[in-house]
Design a protein around this motif. Structure first.
Motif, PDB file in Angstrom:
ATOM      1  N   GLY A  16       0.505  -0.650  -0.102  1.00 25.07           N
ATOM      2  CA  GLY A  16      -0.271  -0.323  -0.196  1.00 25.07           C
ATOM      3  C   GLY A  16       0.516   0.955   0.052  1.00 25.07           C
ATOM      4  N   VAL A  17       1.598   1.521  -0.355  1.00 26.50           N
ATOM      5  CA  VAL A  17       2.801   2.219  -0.680  1.00 26.50           C
ATOM      6  C   VAL A  17       3.146   2.788  -1.828  1.00 26.50           C
ATOM      7  CG1 VAL A  17       5.516   3.223  -0.175  1.00 26.50           C
ATOM      8  CG2 VAL A  17       4.022   1.868   1.657  1.00 26.50           C
ATOM      9  N   PRO A  18       2.959   3.871  -2.356  1.00 28.99           N
ATOM     10  CA  PRO A  18       2.775   4.088  -4.517  1.00 28.99           C
ATOM     11  C   PRO A  18       4.453   4.630  -4.259  1.00 28.99           C
ATOM     12  CG  PRO A  18       2.055   6.112  -2.148  1.00 28.99           C
ATOM     13  CD  PRO A  18       2.181   5.006  -1.819  1.00 28.99           C
ATOM     14  N   ASN A  19       5.149   4.471  -3.477  1.00 25.56           N
ATOM     15  CA  ASN A  19       6.488   5.127  -3.775  1.00 25.56           C
ATOM     16  C   ASN A  19       6.382   6.599  -4.890  1.00 25.56           C
ATOM     17  OD1 ASN A  19       8.130   3.921  -1.489  1.00 25.56           O
ATOM     18  ND2 ASN A  19       7.560   2.079  -2.989  1.00 25.56           N
ATOM     19  N   SER A  20       7.578   7.263  -5.534  1.00 27.59           N
ATOM     20  CA  SER A  20       8.058   8.088  -6.558  1.00 27.59           C
ATOM     21  C   SER A  20       8.772   7.902  -7.236  1.00 27.59           C
ATOM     22  CB  SER A  20       7.964   9.103  -5.365  1.00 27.59           C
ATOM     23  OG  SER A  20       8.441  10.658  -6.047  1.00 27.59           O
ATOM     24  N   ALA A  21       8.738   8.489  -8.262  1.00 27.95           N
ATOM     25  CA  ALA A  21       9.580   8.224  -9.579  1.00 27.95           C
ATOM     26  C   ALA A  21      10.396   9.200  -9.401  1.00 27.95           C
ATOM     27  CB  ALA A  21       8.725   9.275 -10.809  1.00 27.95           C
ATOM     28  N   LEU A  22      10.384  10.034  -8.366  1.00 25.83           N
ATOM     29  CA  LEU A  22      11.651  11.192  -7.860  1.00 25.83           C
ATOM     30  C   LEU A  22      12.372  10.201  -6.802  1.00 25.83           C
ATOM     31  CD1 LEU A  22       9.464  14.316  -7.272  1.00 25.83           C
ATOM     32  CD2 LEU A  22      11.092  14.084  -8.881  1.00 25.83           C
ATOM     33  N   PRO A  23      14.134  10.567  -7.183  1.00 27.55           N
ATOM     34  CA  PRO A  23      14.645   9.581  -5.399  1.00 27.55           C
ATOM     35  C   PRO A  23      14.380  10.074  -4.799  1.00 27.55           C
ATOM     36  CG  PRO A  23      16.282  10.809  -7.254  1.00 27.55           C
ATOM     37  CD  PRO A  23      14.647  10.713  -7.907  1.00 27.55           C
ATOM     38  N   LEU A  24      14.662   9.199  -4.331  1.00 26.07           N
ATOM     39  CA  LEU A  24      15.380   9.556  -2.131  1.00 26.07           C
ATOM     40  C   LEU A  24      16.799   9.763  -2.434  1.00 26.07           C
ATOM     41  CD1 LEU A  24      14.038   7.829   0.763  1.00 26.07           C
ATOM     42  CD2 LEU A  24      16.320   8.264   0.217  1.00 26.07           C
ATOM     43  N   LEU A  25      17.264  11.023  -1.595  1.00 26.42           N
ATOM     44  CA  LEU A  25      18.359  11.586  -1.525  1.00 26.42           C
ATOM     45  C   LEU A  25      18.852  11.740  -0.508  1.00 26.42           C
ATOM     46  CD1 LEU A  25      17.443  14.940  -4.063  1.00 26.42           C
ATOM     47  CD2 LEU A  25      18.650  12.895  -4.907  1.00 26.42           C
ATOM     48  N   LEU A  26      20.392  10.653  -0.598  1.00 30.27           N
ATOM     49  CA  LEU A  26      20.594  10.984   1.686  1.00 30.27           C
ATOM     50  C   LEU A  26      22.216  11.262   1.268  1.00 30.27           C
ATOM     51  CD1 LEU A  26      20.582   9.041   4.545  1.00 30.27           C
ATOM     52  CD2 LEU A  26      21.603   6.918   2.868  1.00 30.27           C
ATOM     53  N   VAL A  98      18.326  13.371   4.332  1.00 26.47           N
ATOM     54  CA  VAL A  98      17.786  12.201   4.665  1.00 26.47           C
ATOM     55  C   VAL A  98      16.534  13.216   3.392  1.00 26.47           C
ATOM     56  CG1 VAL A  98      15.700  10.776   5.802  1.00 26.47           C
ATOM     57  CG2 VAL A  98      16.793  10.046   3.431  1.00 26.47           C
ATOM     58  N   LEU A  99      16.329  13.379   2.400  1.00 25.09           N
ATOM     59  CA  LEU A  99      14.746  13.532   0.932  1.00 25.09           C
ATOM     60  C   LEU A  99      14.127  13.043   1.159  1.00 25.09           C
ATOM     61  CD1 LEU A  99      13.661  16.197   0.505  1.00 25.09           C
ATOM     62  CD2 LEU A  99      15.318  16.624  -1.291  1.00 25.09           C
ATOM     63  N   ILE A 100      13.395  12.976   1.594  1.00 26.61           N
ATOM     64  CA  ILE A 100      11.934  11.422   0.962  1.00 26.61           C
ATOM     65  C   ILE A 100      11.034  12.184   0.142  1.00 26.61           C
ATOM     66  CG2 ILE A 100      10.374   9.900   2.303  1.00 26.61           C
ATOM     67  CD1 ILE A 100      12.227  10.490   5.176  1.00 26.61           C
ATOM     68  N   PRO A 101      10.916  11.940  -1.387  1.00 23.33           N
ATOM     69  CA  PRO A 101       9.696  12.845  -2.032  1.00 23.33           C
ATOM     70  C   PRO A 101       9.090  11.791  -1.202  1.00 23.33           C
ATOM     71  CG  PRO A 101      10.891  10.926  -3.395  1.00 23.33           C
ATOM     72  CD  PRO A 101      11.787  10.834  -1.693  1.00 23.33           C
ATOM     73  N   ALA A 102       7.653  12.681  -1.594  1.00 25.29           N
ATOM     74  CA  ALA A 102       5.945  12.634  -1.292  1.00 25.29           C
ATOM     75  C   ALA A 102       5.594  10.528  -2.049  1.00 25.29           C
ATOM     76  CB  ALA A 102       5.146  13.518  -1.964  1.00 25.29           C
ATOM     77  N   GLY A 103       5.425  10.414  -1.398  1.00 24.71           N
ATOM     78  CA  GLY A 103       4.642   9.028  -1.663  1.00 24.71           C
ATOM     79  C   GLY A 103       5.471   7.720  -0.873  1.00 24.71           C
ATOM     80  N   VAL A 104       6.684   8.049  -0.500  1.00 25.19           N
ATOM     81  CA  VAL A 104       7.751   7.579  -0.401  1.00 25.19           C
ATOM     82  C   VAL A 104       7.837   6.618   1.130  1.00 25.19           C
ATOM     83  CG1 VAL A 104      10.686   6.197   0.261  1.00 25.19           C
ATOM     84  CG2 VAL A 104       9.629   7.934  -2.213  1.00 25.19           C
ATOM     85  N   GLY A 105       7.231   5.344   1.725  1.00 23.95           N
ATOM     86  CA  GLY A 105       7.110   4.437   3.080  1.00 23.95           C
ATOM     87  C   GLY A 105       8.402   4.701   3.321  1.00 23.95           C
ATOM     88  N   HIS A 106       8.595   4.804   4.627  1.00 24.88           N
ATOM     89  CA  HIS A 106       9.754   4.959   5.840  1.00 24.88           C
ATOM     90  C   HIS A 106       9.153   4.335   6.680  1.00 24.88           C
ATOM     91  CE1 HIS A 106       8.119   9.105   5.153  1.00 24.88           C
ATOM     92  NE2 HIS A 106       8.495   9.524   6.541  1.00 24.88           N
ATOM     93  N   LYS A 107      10.332   3.465   7.740  1.00 21.95           N
ATOM     94  CA  LYS A 107       9.956   3.329   9.394  1.00 21.95           C
ATOM     95  C   LYS A 107      10.781   3.174   9.551  1.00 21.95           C
ATOM     96  CE  LYS A 107       9.270  -1.761   8.636  1.00 21.95           C
ATOM     97  NZ  LYS A 107       8.451  -2.868   9.434  1.00 21.95           N
ATOM     98  N   LYS A 108      12.077   3.252  11.181  1.00 23.38           N
ATOM     99  CA  LYS A 108      12.834   2.660  11.664  1.00 23.38           C
ATOM    100  C   LYS A 108      12.146   1.752  11.578  1.00 23.38           C
ATOM    101  CE  LYS A 108      12.621   3.475  16.299  1.00 23.38           C
ATOM    102  NZ  LYS A 108      11.584   3.815  17.475  1.00 23.38           N
ATOM    103  N   ILE A 109      13.461   0.590  11.735  1.00 29.17           N
ATOM    104  CA  ILE A 109      13.563  -0.387  11.682  1.00 29.17           C
ATOM    105  C   ILE A 109      14.677  -1.043  13.439  1.00 29.17           C
ATOM    106  CG2 ILE A 109      14.960  -2.975  11.351  1.00 29.17           C
ATOM    107  CD1 ILE A 109      12.567  -2.156   9.605  1.00 29.17           C
ATOM    108  N   GLU A 110      15.250   0.204  13.816  1.00 23.38           N
ATOM    109  CA  GLU A 110      16.302  -0.060  14.987  1.00 23.38           C
ATOM    110  C   GLU A 110      17.131   1.109  14.951  1.00 23.38           C
ATOM    111  OE1 GLU A 110      19.199  -3.143  15.662  1.00 23.38           O
ATOM    112  OE2 GLU A 110      19.572  -3.352  13.294  1.00 23.38           O
ATOM    113  N   ALA A 111      17.516   1.822  16.559  1.00 21.57           N
ATOM    114  CA  ALA A 111      17.841   2.908  16.338  1.00 21.57           C
ATOM    115  C   ALA A 111      18.671   2.897  17.732  1.00 21.57           C
ATOM    116  CB  ALA A 111      16.791   4.128  16.592  1.00 21.57           C
ATOM    117  N   SER A 112      20.197   3.722  17.652  1.00 23.12           N
ATOM    118  CA  SER A 112      20.914   4.032  19.058  1.00 23.12           C
ATOM    119  C   SER A 112      19.615   4.931  20.351  1.00 23.12           C
ATOM    120  CB  SER A 112      21.381   5.088  19.086  1.00 23.12           C
ATOM    121  OG  SER A 112      21.942   5.911  18.707  1.00 23.12           O
TER     122      SER A 112
END
Length: 167
Positions: A16-26, A98-112
């Protein structure tokens, strides 16, 4: 140390995540200033992306259909999954953005334990939030089609970043 820019193509839907034609920039190694949260807030605001919050990243997949989002990591490190459940897991740490384009899914897996970031959106934008559900809601796709190109990259301003990779 100079900023290194990495792109991730997340142009295929995932669940259910559309993602984007624009690349994510890190952006690696944006800054190592002592007062890094304030430095990111000032940098983003200077380029038309007023800071909206300081916190971590949700531990569940979500996306914003009506705006792009930038994160500036000012403490700790994390592993973040981008693009939905089949997407890559990326390590980010203090000084990265990190620049996340509209529609790109994201979630934390683990963190300090001390992981924190500044979140910002282009001037005048307030994010909605959709979860990774069976299919992308029609209204989310409609919103994504109307998201304007930002005037400036939140990290590099008028040069590089979105001007180079989102053209």
């Amino acid at each position: 140390m100079a900023t290194e820019l990495e792109t991730l193509a997340l142009n295929q839907p995932s669940g259910g995540v559309p993602n984007s034609a624009l690349p994510l920039l890190l952006y690696h190694h944006v800054s190592h200033e002592e007062q890094l949260a304030e430095a990111f807030e000032s940098l983003f605001a200077h380029h038309g992306w007023p800071p909206a919050w300081r916190d971590g990243v949700f531990p569940y997949t979500h996306f914003h259909s009506n705006t792009h989002e930038v994160l500036g990591v000012f403490a700790g490190n994390a592993r973040i999954q981008f693009g939905g459940e089949s997407g890559p897991i990326v390590d980010i740490s203090r000084g990265d953005a990190v620049l996340i384009p509209a529609g790109v899914g994201h979630k934390k897996i683990e963190a300090s334990d001390d992981f924190q970031c500044v979140g910002a959106y282009p001037e005048g934008c307030s994010p909605d939030k959709y979860l990774d559900q069976r299919e992308v809601p029609v209204e989310a796709r409609d919103h994504m089609a109307k998201v304007p190109m930002p005037a400036c990259d939140p990290v590099t301003g008028k040069k590089g970043g979105i001007q180079e990779f989102w053209g």
